[in-house]
Design an enzyme around this catalytic site. Sequence first.
Site, PDB file in Angstrom:
ATOM      1  N   THR A  94       2.757  -3.229 -23.531  1.00 34.28           N
ATOM      2  CA  THR A  94       3.927  -4.088 -23.768  1.00 34.28           C
ATOM      3  C   THR A  94       3.998  -5.277 -22.812  1.00 34.28           C
ATOM      4  O   THR A  94       4.865  -6.132 -22.969  1.00 34.28           O
ATOM      5  CB  THR A  94       5.235  -3.295 -23.579  1.00 34.28           C
ATOM      6  N   LYS A  95       3.131  -5.342 -21.815  1.00 31.98           N
ATOM      7  CA  LYS A  95       3.271  -6.370 -20.777  1.00 31.98           C
ATOM      8  C   LYS A  95       2.771  -7.735 -21.277  1.00 31.98           C
ATOM      9  O   LYS A  95       2.192  -7.828 -22.349  1.00 31.98           O
ATOM     10  CB  LYS A  95       2.538  -5.918 -19.505  1.00 31.98           C
TER      11      LYS A  95
END
Length: 397
Positions: free
Chosen positions: A195-196
């Site tokens: 998700t980064k």
Amino acid sequence: MPKAILPFSAILLGEEEIEEVVDTLRSGWLTTGPKVAEFEHAFAEYVGAPAAVALSSGTAALHVALAVIGVGPGDAVITSPMTFCSTVHVIEQSGAHPVLIDVQPDTLNIDPEHVARAVETTRREGRNVRVIMPVHYAGHPCDMDLVFEIASEFNLAVVEDAAHAFPARHSALGDIGAIQDHAPGHAVGFSFYATKNITTGEGGMLTGSPSFVDRARLLSLHGMSRDAWKRYGSGGSWFYEVQAPGFKYNMMDIQAALGLHQLNRVEQFELRRREIALKYSEAFSEIRGLQPPTEKGSVTHSWHLYVLRIVANELTIDRDGFIRCLTDRKIGTSLHFIPIHMHAYYRDRYGYSPDDFPVTLDSFLRMLSLPLYPKMTDSEVDAVISAVTEVALSHQA
Ligand SMILES: *Cc1c(COP(=O)(O)O)cnc(C)c1O
């Protein structure tokens, strides 16, 4: 057919990344090899760091940084309660004592005003405060000039949790990840979790001085060194020396192959994240009962997260109700974070109560994270804006 929910998070992977991974598989290098070295160099160059080591996760980067500093039992490490659990887990895993400091109401970053007193109190209790671990919450850089000032006053090392903060900048100090000449050590840990802002699936990076990174590299791969063989040359190619009981935290070439392509696209990602965040804030700042996030003039936010806070007495619903209304309107949300001191393990071990950190608690009760990723289309962004606006306007107090 019912309309699908707009997911909170989605990854933007191109054909180039897919081809690069296939090429890596064909090259025969599965584990740490030339792609990892290339990714380390490119990343260090991007943030202006003298050196970097790629690791299996952001958590590994933080853990190995504490090990390089030599944090252990009897020591204490200062950090924020408004973070992901792994920031504090690595302090526990090192055998040290976490000291949590409440956050600033605007950025939700650690409040440097409270640090000096906490260091003094903790030292009076007989613990050796060694490190401060500021978390750049949501991607908004901490007041690092103040953090370094306090660190040098109390002789503390600085390990930044920059899991959210790539790419982010501090106008006086440069990119997050650049290294200051700081006496007991300075290192910065990044995460490339799915998700980064850029991803390798799982992965992380630690930047630091060349000597800090050399030690981190050794500790990240079983504490094995081939330097003795290089120095004496007589042991043969099978020879290595184990210099410490190290970890198994190295990155694979397959991950680095993804990372190199994601890094090439980071400027495009950054622009799109900023564009979406500004569009949200423009829409929400006019609405009573909504508090959009801030960006101070002295920094560049990475816009990893868009954390909206509701203003409780302006609306007839609470945060949970707000999230339910958005789910009904097919908008996925998330929450960053359940504060550390409210998790069962930390609550029970240290006897925390929720209001020990009043700013953290107040924000936790009012916050939700909206979808924010480069893959979002303009119409998806508009759908989020209309859903949030509708929910707020139909619940005005
Ligand atoms: C994601 C995250 C981490 C951990 O990163 P991993 O790569 O998942 O280990 C640490 N701190 C914060 C604030 C994070 O959001």
